[in-house]
Write an enzyme that holds these catalytic residues in place. Structure first.
Site, PDB file in Angstrom:
ATOM      1  CG  ASN A   9      -1.909   0.990   1.232  1.00  0.00           C
ATOM      2  OD1 ASN A   9      -1.388   1.755   1.235  1.00  0.00           O
ATOM      3  ND2 ASN A   9      -2.988   1.396   1.780  1.00  0.00           N
ATOM      4  CG  HIS A  12       0.096   6.401   4.502  1.00  0.00           C
ATOM      5  ND1 HIS A  12      -0.299   7.597   4.965  1.00  0.00           N
ATOM      6  CD2 HIS A  12       0.440   5.142   4.834  1.00  0.00           C
ATOM      7  CE1 HIS A  12      -0.838   6.982   5.551  1.00  0.00           C
ATOM      8  NE2 HIS A  12      -0.953   5.266   5.770  1.00  0.00           N
ATOM      9  CG  HIS A  45      -8.735   3.776   0.674  1.00  0.00           C
ATOM     10  ND1 HIS A  45      -8.591   4.259   2.333  1.00  0.00           N
ATOM     11  CD2 HIS A  45      -9.743   4.734  -0.076  1.00  0.00           C
ATOM     12  CE1 HIS A  45      -9.823   4.458   2.706  1.00  0.00           C
ATOM     13  NE2 HIS A  45     -10.450   4.388   0.902  1.00  0.00           N
ATOM     14  NE  ARG A  47      -8.960   7.700   3.975  1.00  0.00           N
ATOM     15  CZ  ARG A  47      -9.498   7.389   4.993  1.00  0.00           C
ATOM     16  NH1 ARG A  47     -10.239   8.254   5.459  1.00  0.00           N
ATOM     17  NH2 ARG A  47      -8.919   6.395   5.941  1.00  0.00           N
ATOM     18  NE  ARG A  51      -7.725  11.697   5.629  1.00  0.00           N
ATOM     19  CZ  ARG A  51      -8.446  11.141   6.352  1.00  0.00           C
ATOM     20  NH1 ARG A  51      -7.352  10.044   6.968  1.00  0.00           N
ATOM     21  NH2 ARG A  51      -9.438  11.581   6.854  1.00  0.00           N
ATOM     22  CD  GLU A  72      -7.621  -0.394   0.926  1.00  0.00           C
ATOM     23  OE1 GLU A  72      -7.676   0.674   1.364  1.00  0.00           O
ATOM     24  OE2 GLU A  72      -6.142  -1.207   1.150  1.00  0.00           O
ATOM     25  CB  THR A 103     -10.192   1.991   7.578  1.00  0.00           C
ATOM     26  OG1 THR A 103      -8.866   2.665   6.339  1.00  0.00           O
ATOM     27  CG2 THR A 103     -10.440   1.142   6.670  1.00  0.00           C
ATOM     28  CD  GLU A 153      -7.030  -6.288   3.398  1.00  0.00           C
ATOM     29  OE1 GLU A 153      -7.417  -6.374   2.134  1.00  0.00           O
ATOM     30  OE2 GLU A 153      -6.211  -5.519   3.928  1.00  0.00           O
ATOM     31  CG  HIS A 194      -5.878  -0.494   9.125  1.00  0.00           C
ATOM     32  ND1 HIS A 194      -5.275  -1.012  10.532  1.00  0.00           N
ATOM     33  CD2 HIS A 194      -6.282  -0.059   8.395  1.00  0.00           C
ATOM     34  CE1 HIS A 194      -5.961   0.548  10.363  1.00  0.00           C
ATOM     35  NE2 HIS A 194      -5.799   1.007   9.569  1.00  0.00           N
TER      36      HIS A 194
HETATM   37  N1  PXP Z   1      -6.221  -2.715   4.324  1.00  0.00           N
HETATM   38  C1  PXP Z   1      -6.773  -1.872   3.620  1.00  0.00           C
HETATM   39  C2  PXP Z   1      -8.151  -2.749   3.939  1.00  0.00           C
HETATM   40  C3  PXP Z   1      -6.981  -0.720   4.377  1.00  0.00           C
HETATM   41  O1  PXP Z   1      -7.440  -0.280   4.510  1.00  0.00           O
HETATM   42  C4  PXP Z   1      -5.068  -0.372   4.532  1.00  0.00           C
HETATM   43  C5  PXP Z   1      -4.888   1.033   5.379  1.00  0.00           C
HETATM   44  O2  PXP Z   1      -5.415   1.677   4.217  1.00  0.00           O
HETATM   45  C6  PXP Z   1      -4.757  -1.210   4.888  1.00  0.00           C
HETATM   46  C7  PXP Z   1      -5.012  -2.638   4.274  1.00  0.00           C
HETATM   47  C8  PXP Z   1      -2.784  -0.845   5.465  1.00  0.00           C
HETATM   48  O3  PXP Z   1      -2.703  -0.129   6.924  1.00  0.00           O
HETATM   49  P1  PXP Z   1      -2.005  -0.152   6.974  1.00  0.00           P
HETATM   50  O4  PXP Z   1      -1.324   0.903   6.482  1.00  0.00           O
HETATM   51  O5  PXP Z   1      -1.182   0.384   8.565  1.00  0.00           O
HETATM   52  O6  PXP Z   1      -0.381  -1.419   6.922  1.00  0.00           O
END
Ligand code: PXP
Length: 241
Positions: A9, A12, A45, A47, A51, A72, A103, A153, A194
Site C-alpha cells: 500500500n 503514504h 485507497h 478517499r 487526502r 480501495e 480505516t 480482508e 491494517h
Molecule cells: N488493508 C486495508 C483494507 C486498508 O484500508 C489499509 C489502510 O489503508 C491497509 C490494508 C494497510 O494498512 P496499514 O497502512 O496500516 O499497513
C-alpha cells in the site's frame, strides 16, 4: 508451503507529497519500485477527501503497473463510477469516515445492504475481484458470502495494536483463526491487513489459509530508515564538489 502474496500500500508516499503540495515523492515511482521488488499487487485507497492518492495517481499507476492494482474504495456512487472507468483488477470495499485518521474498523455489512449488493455485482460484471474489509466476525463472513464477494480482508488493527503494546493478544488471534476457517468453509479467499509490522506479519503468517497481506504505513515508514543512509551519502558527495 504456499507463499503468501504481498500487496504494498503506497498511500503514504502520497501523504508525504501532499504535505508540501509538491510533485514528489511520486506514488507512481513507489508503485513501480514495489513491482520491481516482487510485490504481488499495489494497493491505493482513493478517499472521498483525496487526502493521499488522487485520480491522477490512479490513472498513471493503472496505465504503467503490470502487476494487479488493488483499489480501495468506500461504497459510494462516486467511487462506483471511478472504479468502473478505471477498471482495476482488484477492488477492496472499505468503510470510510471523514474525520478518522485511518480505516478504523471493518465494514458494517448491514448498513446500505442493497447498495452494497448492487455495487459488488456491477464491479464483478466489470471483471474486478471484489474483497470486503471486515472484522474477524463469523456473522460478517456469512453476510460477505451472501453479498457475493470473492474475498474478505480481515481487519488486523486490533491484533497489531495489542502486539505493539506487548499486551495479551491470544484471544484476538483466535478470533482471526476462527474467521479464516469459517471463510474457507464458505469458499471466500482470505486476506489480512491494517497495522501490520514485521512481528505481527510473522505471527499472522503462521495461520494457514490467509492468501494475501496488504501492508502500507509500517512498510513506508521503515523504507525511510532503510533509504536514508544512501540519500545522505549522495548529498554529501554532491556537496563535496
Ligand atoms: N488493508 C486495508 C483494507 C486498508 O484500508 C489499509 C489502510 O489503508 C491497509 C490494508 C494497510 O494498512 P496499514 O497502512 O496500516 O499497513
Amino acid at each position: 508451503m504456499k507463499r503468501i502474496r504481498l500487496g504494498v500500500n503506497i498511500d503514504h508516499v502520497a501523504t508525504v507529497r501532499n504535505a508540501r503540495g509538491e510533485t514528489y515523492p511520486s506514488p507512481l515511482r513507489a508503485a513501480l519500485i514495489a513491482e520491481k521488488n516482487g510485490a504481488d499487487s499495489v494497493t491505493i485507497h482513493l478517499r472521498e477527501d483525496r487526502r493521499h492518492i488522487n485520480e491522477q495517481d490512479l490513472k498513471k499507476i493503472k496505465k504503467k503497473l503490470k502487476i494487479p492494482l488493488n483499489l480501495e474504495i468506500a461504497a459510494t456512487k462516486e467511487m462506483l463510477g471511478i472504479s468502473i472507468r478505471s477498471n482495476p483488477l482488484f477492488i477492496c470495499i472499505v468503510p470510510e469516515k471523514r474525520k478518522e485518521i485511518t480505516t478504523e474498523g471493518g465494514l458494517n455489512l448491514n448498513h446500505n445492504k442493497n447498495f452494497l449488493r448492487i455495487l459488488i455485482n456491477k464491479l464483478k460484471q466489470n471483471k474486478s475481484r471484489i474483497s470486503l474489509f471486515i472484522e474477524p466476525s463469523l456473522k460478517d463472513l456469512i453476510q460477505a458470502k451472501k453479498l457475493n464477494a470473492d474475498c474478505v480482508e480481515i481487519h488486523t488493527g486490533k491484533l497489531c495494536n495489542l502486539i505493539n503494546k506487548k499486551r495479551y493478544y491470544q484471544n484476538e488471534l483466535r478470533r482471526i483463526k476462527n474467521a479464516v476457517m469459517k471463510a474457507k468453509e464458505l469458499g471466500l479467499e482470505v486476506h489480512a491487513g491494517h497495522g501490520l509490522t514485521f512481528s505481527s506479519a510473522r505471527i499472522l503468517s503462521k495461520i494457514t489459509g490467509i492468501k494475501e497481506f496488504n501492508i502500507g504505513h509500517f512498510l513506508i515508514g521503515e523504507s525511510i530508515f532503510e533509504g536514508m543512509p544512501k540519500i545522505i551519502r549522495k548529498f554529501k558527495k554532491i556537496l563535496k564538489k
